[in-house]
Scaffold this motif. Structure first.
Motif, PDB file in Angstrom:
ATOM      1  N   LYS A  74       0.809  -1.225   0.000  1.00 38.59           N
ATOM      2  CA  LYS A  74       0.000   0.000   0.000  1.00 38.59           C
ATOM      3  C   LYS A  74       0.845   1.279   0.000  1.00 38.59           C
ATOM      4  O   LYS A  74       0.300   2.372  -0.130  1.00 38.59           O
ATOM      5  N   THR A  75       2.169   1.149   0.140  1.00 39.18           N
ATOM      6  CA  THR A  75       3.029   2.320   0.303  1.00 39.18           C
ATOM      7  C   THR A  75       2.885   3.313  -0.843  1.00 39.18           C
ATOM      8  O   THR A  75       2.697   4.511  -0.634  1.00 39.18           O
ATOM      9  N   HIS A  76       2.984   2.822  -2.074  1.00 37.54           N
ATOM     10  CA  HIS A  76       2.929   3.719  -3.225  1.00 37.54           C
ATOM     11  C   HIS A  76       1.568   4.399  -3.336  1.00 37.54           C
ATOM     12  O   HIS A  76       1.484   5.589  -3.664  1.00 37.54           O
ATOM     13  N   GLY A  77       0.502   3.663  -3.049  1.00 42.14           N
ATOM     14  CA  GLY A  77      -0.837   4.239  -3.101  1.00 42.14           C
ATOM     15  C   GLY A  77      -1.026   5.324  -2.052  1.00 42.14           C
ATOM     16  O   GLY A  77      -1.617   6.377  -2.325  1.00 42.14           O
ATOM     17  N   VAL A  78      -0.503   5.065  -0.852  1.00 38.82           N
ATOM     18  CA  VAL A  78      -0.615   6.046   0.236  1.00 38.82           C
ATOM     19  C   VAL A  78       0.187   7.303  -0.095  1.00 38.82           C
ATOM     20  O   VAL A  78      -0.280   8.430   0.104  1.00 38.82           O
ATOM     21  N   LEU A  79       1.398   7.116  -0.633  1.00 39.86           N
ATOM     22  CA  LEU A  79       2.219   8.273  -1.004  1.00 39.86           C
ATOM     23  C   LEU A  79       1.556   9.104  -2.092  1.00 39.86           C
ATOM     24  O   LEU A  79       1.604  10.338  -2.067  1.00 39.86           O
ATOM     25  N   LEU A  80       0.928   8.439  -3.049  1.00 38.71           N
ATOM     26  CA  LEU A  80       0.225   9.155  -4.116  1.00 38.71           C
ATOM     27  C   LEU A  80      -0.926   9.968  -3.542  1.00 38.71           C
ATOM     28  O   LEU A  80      -1.154  11.122  -3.932  1.00 38.71           O
ATOM     29  N   LEU A  81      -1.636   9.361  -2.586  1.00 41.12           N
ATOM     30  CA  LEU A  81      -2.759  10.042  -1.937  1.00 41.12           C
ATOM     31  C   LEU A  81      -2.269  11.269  -1.160  1.00 41.12           C
ATOM     32  O   LEU A  81      -2.862  12.357  -1.240  1.00 41.12           O
ATOM     33  N   MET A  82      -1.168  11.117  -0.432  1.00 40.76           N
ATOM     34  CA  MET A  82      -0.608  12.223   0.341  1.00 40.76           C
ATOM     35  C   MET A  82      -0.103  13.336  -0.574  1.00 40.76           C
ATOM     36  O   MET A  82      -0.325  14.527  -0.322  1.00 40.76           O
ATOM     37  N   ALA A  83       0.566  12.953  -1.662  1.00 38.46           N
ATOM     38  CA  ALA A  83       1.104  13.942  -2.592  1.00 38.46           C
ATOM     39  C   ALA A  83      -0.004  14.755  -3.244  1.00 38.46           C
ATOM     40  O   ALA A  83       0.088  15.978  -3.381  1.00 38.46           O
ATOM     41  N   ARG A  84      -1.078  14.079  -3.633  1.00 33.98           N
ATOM     42  CA  ARG A  84      -2.210  14.767  -4.266  1.00 33.98           C
ATOM     43  C   ARG A  84      -2.874  15.735  -3.291  1.00 33.98           C
ATOM     44  O   ARG A  84      -3.250  16.848  -3.673  1.00 33.98           O
ATOM     45  N   PHE A  85      -3.007  15.298  -2.052  1.00 32.98           N
ATOM     46  CA  PHE A  85      -3.638  16.174  -1.063  1.00 32.98           C
ATOM     47  C   PHE A  85      -2.779  17.412  -0.805  1.00 32.98           C
ATOM     48  O   PHE A  85      -3.272  18.546  -0.796  1.00 32.98           O
ATOM     49  N   ILE A  86      -1.479  17.200  -0.592  1.00 27.87           N
ATOM     50  CA  ILE A  86      -0.583  18.320  -0.299  1.00 27.87           C
ATOM     51  C   ILE A  86      -0.594  19.342  -1.437  1.00 27.87           C
ATOM     52  O   ILE A  86      -0.579  20.553  -1.209  1.00 27.87           O
ATOM     53  N   SER A  87      -0.644  18.840  -2.660  1.00 30.43           N
ATOM     54  CA  SER A  87      -0.587  19.729  -3.817  1.00 30.43           C
ATOM     55  C   SER A  87      -1.904  20.461  -4.082  1.00 30.43           C
ATOM     56  O   SER A  87      -1.891  21.570  -4.621  1.00 30.43           O
ATOM     57  N   SER A  88      -3.033  19.846  -3.716  1.00 26.66           N
ATOM     58  CA  SER A  88      -4.338  20.417  -4.099  1.00 26.66           C
ATOM     59  C   SER A  88      -5.118  21.024  -2.938  1.00 26.66           C
ATOM     60  O   SER A  88      -6.152  21.661  -3.161  1.00 26.66           O
TER      61      SER A  88
END
Length: 425
Positions: A74-88
């Motif tokens: 799940k690491t990559h999925g969680v990082l993608l979710l965090m990155a999208r939130f931080i950016s948007s």
């Protein structure tokens, strides 16, 4: 309606006006412990929320769900979710819980470093710094983390964009140390040695009650950067450095003092001998590359001295005087210095003669006037900021209390300034 559904409904319904957000923040704080252990709230629950609209609620849920270890699958999925939130996410909403946002961003940084992929975190962290920063003058807890990722990913230009603001407000001294240290290293990577020297100088001269590793490493690089940029080395620290720094830094930096002293002598062979003898120490400090740049700069510094004595010289004479192997190496150095604007000269390829010229800049072009005007405006702005800081400090109760105690102790009498009218009762 279960607890998870009620919480999602509250987030969706109270993410509009400032009053609603205040009420939502109160709900989230009270429910934080309960939803953290609620099995009904999963990462998939976040799909019901828009991170750009429901940023405050999204932040609370995401921060709670990403605590602890995450399985490798799940690491990559969680990082993608965090990155999208931080950016948007919406800056106004996340500032209501800035501490939680900083925690989430630091966790994100740690996760990308664990994966060995710092480049993945550069964009989101640069965005996070701008969003959590209430003022361009304020240093945030995310500045050092952002610069660290830029440094590790070798995204020096992205890191330099974060360094463009003049920082005047600092909360944590350690953040300031790291900000200036990482910033100095980024500027070294871009070969912006003047800016690097300024940032490393800030670390060396910052107040400290005991010597710390950041200041020590900064001072080592500060010595080398000054040699490269200005060709100067002083065995004494700046007068504004703390007593701790004055007493202790030199004893920990003796190899760098040796380099500086040999550099001042201007003798390449002696400088290279010191570098060879101390190479293991420089390598352990990860400064060997910077030391070699300092050695190379001495050749240029010696050529620069020749321009002050001679109008013309042959390339072979230059090679002999600055201890280069041959005329070809001398030509390479002279051409590079002409390209960098360090000297003004013409090389006659037929007879191998170099003619040194005066600086052609007359300081009257429109481009130069714009540069001078921007420098003047920046200086005026810094002066205004300094006056405001001085006024605020002179009216600070803690400062006035300390000064009052010192006044009683030493009995300054009439020479001591009175309490500013702004603070008088």
């Amino acid at each position: 309606m279960n607890t998870a559904e009620a919480l999602i409904a509250s987030i969706q319904g109270l993410s509009g006006s400032p009053g609603d957000l205040s009420a939502l923040h109160s709900i989230l704080r009270k429910a934080e412990d309960s939803f953290r252990n609620n099995s009904d709230i999963q990462l998939a629950t976040l799909e019901q929320l828009d991170p750009s609209i429901h940023s405050l609620g999204y932040l609370y849920l995401l921060e709670g769900l990403t605590r602890g270890t995450v399985s490798k699958g799940k690491t990559h999925g969680v990082l993608l979710l965090m990155a999208r939130f931080i950016s948007s996410c919406d800056a106004g909403q996340i500032r209501l819980a800035s501490g939680k946002f900083v925690t989430l961003c630091k966790r994100f940084k740690d996760r990308v470093l664990e994966l060995g992929d710092p480049l993945r975190g550069v964009g989101p962290l640069v965005s996070a710094v701008r969003k959590v920063q209430a003022s361009a003058k304020r240093l945030t807890a995310l500045h050092p983390d952002c610069l660290q990722l830029c440094l590790l990913a070798k995204c020096y230009k992205a890191g330099f964009s974060v360094l463009s603001d003049d920082i005047l407000e600092v909360d944590q001294p350690r953040d300031f140390y790291l900000y200036c240290y990482y910033g100095g290293m980024i500027c070294i990577g871009l070969k912006r040695f003047q800016k690097a020297s300024e940032l490393l100088y800030n670390v060396v001269t910052a107040p400290m009650y005991q010597l710390n590793a950041i200041a020590l490493e900064a001072y080592k690089k500060y010595i080398l950067v000054n040699l490269i940029h200005s060709g100067q080395f002083s065995g004494s620290l700046p007068k504004c450095a703390s007593t701790v720094a004055q007493r202790n830094l030199k004893s920990w930096c003796m190899p760098y003092y040796e380099v500086g002293n040999r550099y001042n002598d201007g003798k390449i062979s002696e400088l290279e001998a010191v570098v060879v003898a101390r190479s293991s120490e420089f390598e352990n400090d990860n400064n060997l590359g910077l030391v070699k740049q300092a050695v190379a700069s001495l050749y240029k510094r010696n050529i620069l001295r020749l321009t002050q004595k001679y109008l013309t010289l042959s390339l072979q004479d230059i090679a002999n005087m600055v201890q280069l192997a041959n005329a070809k190496e001398a030509e390479t150095h002279v051409l590079q210095m002409i390209q960098d604007g360090q000297i003004h000269a013409l090389i006659n390829q037929k007879d191998g003669m170099v003619r040194f010229l005066e600086d052609p800049e007359q300081y009257k072009t429109s481009e130069m006037i714009e540069v001078m005007d921007s420098v003047i405006q920046r200086t005026i702005g810094l002066s205004k900021n300094l006056l405001v800081m001085d006024e605020n400090l002179s009216c600070d109760p803690l400062y006035l209390g300390k000064v009052g105690r010192e006044r009683q102790k030493y009995e300054f009498g009439d020479d001591f300034d009175s309490v500013p009218q702004k603070f008088s009762m």
